[in-house]
Design an enzyme around this catalytic site. Structure first.
Site, PDB file in Angstrom:
ATOM      1  N   THR A  53      12.260  -3.536  -9.075  1.00  8.75           N
ATOM      2  CA  THR A  53      12.625  -4.667  -9.939  1.00  8.75           C
ATOM      3  C   THR A  53      11.549  -5.737 -10.080  1.00  8.75           C
ATOM      4  O   THR A  53      11.249  -6.182 -11.179  1.00  8.75           O
ATOM      5  CB  THR A  53      13.919  -5.326  -9.430  1.00  8.75           C
ATOM      6  OG1 THR A  53      14.919  -4.317  -9.358  1.00  8.75           O
ATOM      7  CG2 THR A  53      14.370  -6.442 -10.352  1.00  8.75           C
ATOM      8  N   TYR A  83      -3.455   6.780   7.639  1.00  3.51           N
ATOM      9  CA  TYR A  83      -2.229   6.011   7.440  1.00  3.51           C
ATOM     10  C   TYR A  83      -2.234   5.551   5.996  1.00  3.51           C
ATOM     11  O   TYR A  83      -3.036   4.694   5.627  1.00  3.51           O
ATOM     12  CB  TYR A  83      -2.170   4.804   8.379  1.00  3.51           C
ATOM     13  CG  TYR A  83      -0.829   4.092   8.361  1.00  3.51           C
ATOM     14  CD1 TYR A  83      -0.421   3.329   7.268  1.00  3.51           C
ATOM     15  CD2 TYR A  83       0.051   4.190   9.437  1.00  3.51           C
ATOM     16  CE1 TYR A  83       0.813   2.698   7.243  1.00  3.51           C
ATOM     17  CE2 TYR A  83       1.288   3.558   9.423  1.00  3.51           C
ATOM     18  CZ  TYR A  83       1.661   2.810   8.317  1.00  3.51           C
ATOM     19  OH  TYR A  83       2.891   2.175   8.297  1.00  3.51           O
ATOM     20  N   GLY A  92       0.834  -1.201   0.000  1.00  2.00           N
ATOM     21  CA  GLY A  92       0.000   0.000   0.000  1.00  2.00           C
ATOM     22  C   GLY A  92       0.868   1.251   0.000  1.00  2.00           C
ATOM     23  O   GLY A  92       0.521   2.277  -0.587  1.00  2.00           O
TER      24      GLY A  92
HETATM   25  C1  LIG Z   1      -5.333   2.354   4.578  1.00  2.00           C
HETATM   26  C2  LIG Z   1      -3.906   1.955   4.415  1.00  2.00           C
HETATM   27  N1  LIG Z   1      -3.228   2.354   3.316  1.00  2.00           N
HETATM   28  C3  LIG Z   1      -1.935   1.998   3.124  1.00  2.00           C
HETATM   29  C4  LIG Z   1      -1.264   1.239   4.057  1.00  2.00           C
HETATM   30  C5  LIG Z   1       0.171   0.852   3.788  1.00  2.00           C
HETATM   31  O1  LIG Z   1       0.177  -0.463   3.350  1.00  2.00           O
HETATM   32  P1  LIG Z   1       1.536  -1.313   3.513  1.00  2.00           P
HETATM   33  O2  LIG Z   1       1.786  -1.447   4.992  1.00  2.00           O
HETATM   34  O3  LIG Z   1       1.221  -2.625   2.837  1.00  2.00           O
HETATM   35  O4  LIG Z   1       2.618  -0.572   2.830  1.00  2.00           O
HETATM   36  C6  LIG Z   1      -1.915   0.804   5.218  1.00  2.00           C
HETATM   37  C7  LIG Z   1      -1.171   0.030   6.235  1.00  2.00           C
HETATM   38  N2  LIG Z   1      -1.602  -0.004   7.401  1.00  2.00           N
HETATM   39  C8  LIG Z   1      -0.861  -0.455   8.572  1.00  2.00           C
HETATM   40  C9  LIG Z   1       0.399  -1.230   8.277  1.00  2.00           C
HETATM   41  C10 LIG Z   1       1.386  -1.160   9.397  1.00  2.00           C
HETATM   42  C11 LIG Z   1       0.950  -1.753  10.679  1.00  2.00           C
HETATM   43  C12 LIG Z   1      -0.187  -1.047  11.305  1.00  2.00           C
HETATM   44  N3  LIG Z   1      -1.433  -1.426  10.738  1.00  2.00           N
HETATM   45  C13 LIG Z   1      -1.772  -1.274   9.413  1.00  2.00           C
HETATM   46  O5  LIG Z   1      -2.781  -1.831   8.971  1.00  2.00           O
HETATM   47  C14 LIG Z   1      -3.259   1.166   5.393  1.00  2.00           C
HETATM   48  O6  LIG Z   1      -3.953   0.755   6.485  1.00  2.00           O
END
Ligand SMILES: Cc1ncc(COP(=O)(O)O)c(/C=N/[C@@H]2CCCCNC2=O)c1O
Length: 437
Positions: free
Chosen positions: A294, A136, A109
């Site tokens: 990559t 986030y 994400g």
């Molecule tokens: C709405 C939303 N968009 C993007 C992200 C970022 O995704 P990634 O952690 O896969 O890079 C997240 C990631 N959220 C965090 C990841 C780190 C640990 C805390 N709990 C989450 O769900 C998200 O909830």
């Protein structure tokens, strides 16, 4: 502390640690994880929503096995591969007309949102981005740059302006929350931020890490009208609450809006790393070699994602998220009647949050109790973590395959954990090594 967890501390960096208790797993199946001490743990988190089909799902095993038996390279950077084309075609069919242009693939994400934050500015020539306090959008520089979560250790982008996300529980009613948030936006455009300078507005259709905040009726419809009036692109970050989890395929559907760009991640790969950005051709084809790593467009991960989408359809998992979500919600509402620690239960489908407070009247965050509750739940055999800008909202994002019986079983364990915490039976020293957020 269990063996594997102790060994990890002598070999693995803590930089990625977001730890709430000494969880160490050696396997898993369906909604259950197998701990290194042999216990079966009911997983109400699904690794923060990534294990959308639960663990060891046969559809994913079969798809990955087939992709690996005749591997079409490891990347789409310099070669088309069939899995990515099929997945892109599928995702295009699942987004509104406005977003039905081209698909970019990433790992997470974070890299997806970072890519969107860069391309919307480059393609529109507008230097500003709007996002919500508490949002986030990722853990990389560029995605943290357009986030607003206080737990993040990184700076915000120069062109970012954060605005309040409507919090119905804190405001006392959805209407009060909606009206205050919209008034803030209108005032912002009139006094501080020229709307014609804003490239995009990043929204979460349910703000998850900020506290599983459900937007009031009409809020995002009004935001959409404002954005359309000023030519501001709407980016719906569906990474955690999308892909059927909310009871609709896209969580933004509950708000009746049509975003310009849709971001998928987490559950898209069913536990394997893949993300996707779906948006208008004018944006998505603005530049070549603009955002690449990559093994982006890895055919094995793309095959897993295809299997996830096919399984969600074949096994009616959106309906299951709605139905098991209702069972879960009703069980939690019964729990609320017994525990004054529970201030609010909210969410949609299998994206639920339980806000813990020290006093329902004051709504004072019960952060310490949240940490003790998830630790005790782990001891009892239930895995869930907490979110929220005050770290006091238990987050439930179980696999979309969760059964009503599993929902009831998990809530029973949660109820016991809350009772033990409320009675002061949990030694706070246990939290020593577990800082959480
Ligand atoms: C709405 C939303 N968009 C993007 C992200 C970022 O995704 P990634 O952690 O896969 O890079 C997240 C990631 N959220 C965090 C990841 C780190 C640990 C805390 N709990 C989450 O769900 C998200 O909830």
């Amino acid at each position: 502390m269990p063996g594997l967890y102790a060994r990890e501390s002598r070999s693995v960096s803590k930089m990625a640690h977001l730890r709430f208790f000494p969880q160490a797993v050696v396997g898993g199946s369906g909604a259950y994880l197998t701990a290194d001490d042999g216990r079966q743990l009911l997983d109400f988190s699904a690794s923060w929503g990534a294990a959308s089909l639960g663990h060891s799902h046969p559809a994913i095993r079969e798809a990955v096995g087939r992709a690996l038996s005749d591997q079409a390279g490891a990347s789409y950077l310099s070669s088309a591969n069939e899995a990515c084309v099929l997945l892109a075609e599928k995702l295009l069919s699942l987004v509104p007309e406005r977003a039905r242009g081209r698909v970019w693939f990433g790992h997470s994400g974070s890299d997806a949102n970072e890519t969107v934050a860069r391309i919307v500015v480059a393609a529109t020539g507008r230097p500003r981005i709007l996002a919500f306090h508490g949002a986030y959008h990722g853990g990389t520089i560029g995605s943290m740059g357009v986030s607003g979560h206080p737990a993040q250790q990184g700076s915000r982008a120069e062109g970012l302006t954060l605005v309040p996300y409507p919090n119905s529980y804190a405001a006392g009613s959805p209407e009060a929350a909606r009206d205050a948030a919209l008034a803030h936006l209108e005032r912002l455009f009139a006094t501080e931020v020229p709307p014609e300078e804003v490239a995009a507005f990043f929204i979460e259709p349910i703000q998850s890490d900020g506290g599983m905040l459900v937007p009031p009726d009409g809020f995002f419809k009004a935001v959409e009208a404002l954005c359309r009036r000023h030519g501001i692109l709407i980016v719906s970050d569906e990474v955690k609450v999308g892909l059927g989890r909310s009871g609709r395929f896209n969580a933004f559907e509950h708000s009746g809006i049509e975003p310009d760009i849709v971001v998928f991640g987490k559950g898209l790969g069913g536990g394997l790393p893949i993300s996707a950005v779906v948006g208008p051709e004018a944006i998505m084809n603005h530049s070549v070699a603009f955002s690449l790593q990559t093994v982006h467009g890895n055919p094995v991960c793309a095959a897993a994602a295809l299997a996830v989408l096919q399984t969600i359809e074949r096994d009616h998992l959106i309906l299951n998220a709605d139905r098991s979500g209702k069972v879960l919600r009703e069980a939690l509402d019964r729990l609320t009647a017994r525990h004054t620690l529970i201030g609010d239960v909210r969410g949609r489908g299998l994206a639920l949050g339980i806000e813990l407070v020290t006093d329902p009247a004051s709504r004072e965050p019960a952060s310490r109790q949240a940490a003790l509750t998830v630790y005790r739940a782990f001891q009892l055999g239930l895995v869930l973590y907490y979110v929220g800008v005050q770290s006091n909202v238990l987050e439930l994002t179980p696999p979309l395959t969760l059964t009503p019986a599993e929902a009831e079983s998990g809530v029973a364990m949660l109820g016991q954990a809350l009772a033990d915490v409320a009675a002061g039976r949990i030694d706070e020293a246990l939290l020593g090594d577990f800082a959480g957020w």
